[in-house]
Design an enzyme around this catalytic site. Structure first.
Site, mmCIF file in Angstrom:
data_model
loop_
_atom_site.group_PDB
_atom_site.id
_atom_site.type_symbol
_atom_site.label_atom_id
_atom_site.label_comp_id
_atom_site.label_asym_id
_atom_site.label_seq_id
_atom_site.Cartn_x
_atom_site.Cartn_y
_atom_site.Cartn_z
ATOM 1 N N GLU A 42 1.003 -0.923 -0.316
ATOM 2 C CA GLU A 42 0.188 0.295 0.036
ATOM 3 C C GLU A 42 0.903 1.160 0.477
ATOM 4 O O GLU A 42 2.020 1.053 0.444
ATOM 5 C CB GLU A 42 -1.146 0.464 1.103
ATOM 6 C CG GLU A 42 -1.440 -1.232 1.392
ATOM 7 C CD GLU A 42 -2.765 -1.229 2.437
ATOM 8 O OE1 GLU A 42 -1.942 -0.462 3.846
ATOM 9 O OE2 GLU A 42 -3.720 -1.527 2.719
ATOM 10 N N ARG A 73 -3.059 20.228 14.666
ATOM 11 C CA ARG A 73 -2.959 19.430 13.363
ATOM 12 C C ARG A 73 -4.061 18.159 14.214
ATOM 13 O O ARG A 73 -4.409 17.567 15.063
ATOM 14 C CB ARG A 73 -1.653 18.934 13.685
ATOM 15 C CG ARG A 73 -0.507 19.730 13.000
ATOM 16 C CD ARG A 73 -1.202 19.520 11.557
ATOM 17 N NE ARG A 73 -0.292 20.764 11.166
ATOM 18 C CZ ARG A 73 0.004 20.638 9.390
ATOM 19 N NH1 ARG A 73 -1.072 20.385 8.498
ATOM 20 N NH2 ARG A 73 1.511 20.751 9.448
ATOM 21 N N ALA A 85 5.895 24.781 7.222
ATOM 22 C CA ALA A 85 6.527 23.979 6.092
ATOM 23 C C ALA A 85 4.970 23.910 5.570
ATOM 24 O O ALA A 85 3.983 24.410 5.665
ATOM 25 C CB ALA A 85 6.484 22.687 6.742
ATOM 26 N N GLU A 102 6.115 29.621 1.602
ATOM 27 C CA GLU A 102 5.153 29.105 3.128
ATOM 28 C C GLU A 102 6.037 29.560 4.075
ATOM 29 O O GLU A 102 5.070 30.481 5.069
ATOM 30 C CB GLU A 102 5.792 27.339 3.526
ATOM 31 C CG GLU A 102 4.924 26.952 2.545
ATOM 32 C CD GLU A 102 3.489 26.655 3.012
ATOM 33 O OE1 GLU A 102 2.874 27.318 3.486
ATOM 34 O OE2 GLU A 102 2.445 26.340 1.895
ATOM 35 N N GLU A 106 2.920 31.330 6.748
ATOM 36 C CA GLU A 106 2.350 31.167 8.145
ATOM 37 C C GLU A 106 3.350 32.130 8.903
ATOM 38 O O GLU A 106 2.687 31.956 10.121
ATOM 39 C CB GLU A 106 3.431 29.296 7.562
ATOM 40 C CG GLU A 106 3.061 29.099 7.516
ATOM 41 C CD GLU A 106 2.781 27.331 7.484
ATOM 42 O OE1 GLU A 106 3.846 26.902 8.315
ATOM 43 O OE2 GLU A 106 2.254 26.444 6.786
ATOM 44 N N GLU A 129 6.771 10.673 0.221
ATOM 45 C CA GLU A 129 7.014 12.217 1.184
ATOM 46 C C GLU A 129 8.484 12.348 1.248
ATOM 47 O O GLU A 129 8.719 11.634 2.016
ATOM 48 C CB GLU A 129 5.955 12.868 2.301
ATOM 49 C CG GLU A 129 5.697 13.842 2.660
ATOM 50 C CD GLU A 129 5.392 14.128 3.421
ATOM 51 O OE1 GLU A 129 5.041 15.760 4.089
ATOM 52 O OE2 GLU A 129 4.973 13.177 4.160
ATOM 53 N N GLU A 150 -5.541 26.263 8.416
ATOM 54 C CA GLU A 150 -4.810 26.281 8.922
ATOM 55 C C GLU A 150 -4.510 27.399 10.416
ATOM 56 O O GLU A 150 -5.763 28.898 10.199
ATOM 57 C CB GLU A 150 -3.303 27.063 8.477
ATOM 58 C CG GLU A 150 -2.801 26.688 7.584
ATOM 59 C CD GLU A 150 -1.809 27.182 6.467
ATOM 60 O OE1 GLU A 150 0.025 25.868 6.436
ATOM 61 O OE2 GLU A 150 -1.879 28.021 6.452
#
Length: 190
Positions: A42, A73, A85, A102, A106, A129, A150
């Site tokens: 997977e 999060r 990030a 970013e 941010e 990733e 965010e």
């Protein structure tokens, strides 16, 4: 067939898509392993990301001042301390451009100098990733531009405090730990 002949190298044989989403694509890949056997894995396909450690003071100083974000999060069940990030806005966006964007979105900071540190695989057992880590200096203040999902605040602290937070389990985000430890070991004081 002898080792090295076409069709015996490790790698992808076939991919079966399962889900295509806004952030990730999930598939089941049939792969050939180094011993020639095959199996199913997977796999989560991800665009990758850039992460950047903003340094407010002289990186060569005794205890540089840095900026982290404290961000909600959902997956972690609360807030995490992180380096700024994010993912590319478009396919092929250069990693440095992504990092600068970013950082600005941010923290509201613009980097005069952006230094590449290293790249990391986040969890190569099931995803491709990769996050590209940077260090930002010569910063100027601007305005933040948070995405709709965010929820964060910026935190200024000395590097020694961030390292203490890593040691004591208060900073648990992997990309942030990697960025902080890389900077502490290979950039600051060198």
């Amino acid at each position: 067939m002898a080792d090295g002949e076409r069709g015996t190298e490790p790698g992808l044989i076939n991919r079966r898509p399962v889900h295509s989403g806004r952030i990730v694509d999930l598939g089941v890949d049939t792969v050939r392993f180094p011993d020639g056997s095959t199996g199913e894995m997977e796999m989560i396909r991800h665009s990758g990301a850039s992460a950047v450690l903003p340094v407010l003071s002289d990186p060569g100083g005794p205890d540089p001042q840095i900026v982290l974000v404290r961000q909600y999060r959902y997956a972690s069940g609360g807030y995490l301390y992180e380096v700024p990030a994010g993912r590319p806005d478009r396919p092929g966006e250069p990693w440095e451009e992504c990092a600068r964007r970013e950082l600005r979105e941010e923290t509201g900071l613009e980097a005069g100098t952006l230094r590449p540190l290293t790249s990391i695989w986040t969890t190569p057992g099931f995803t491709d990733e990769r996050i590209h880590l940077f260090l930002a200096t010569d910063l100027t203040a601007g305005e933040t531009e948070y995405d709709a999902d965010e929820f964060m605040e910026t935190i200024k602290l000395p590097m020694s405090e961030a390292l203490r937070m890593v040691r004591d389990g208060e900073i648990t985000d992997a990309k942030t730990i990697c960025t902080l430890l890389y900077a502490a070991g290979f950039v600051f004081g060198h």
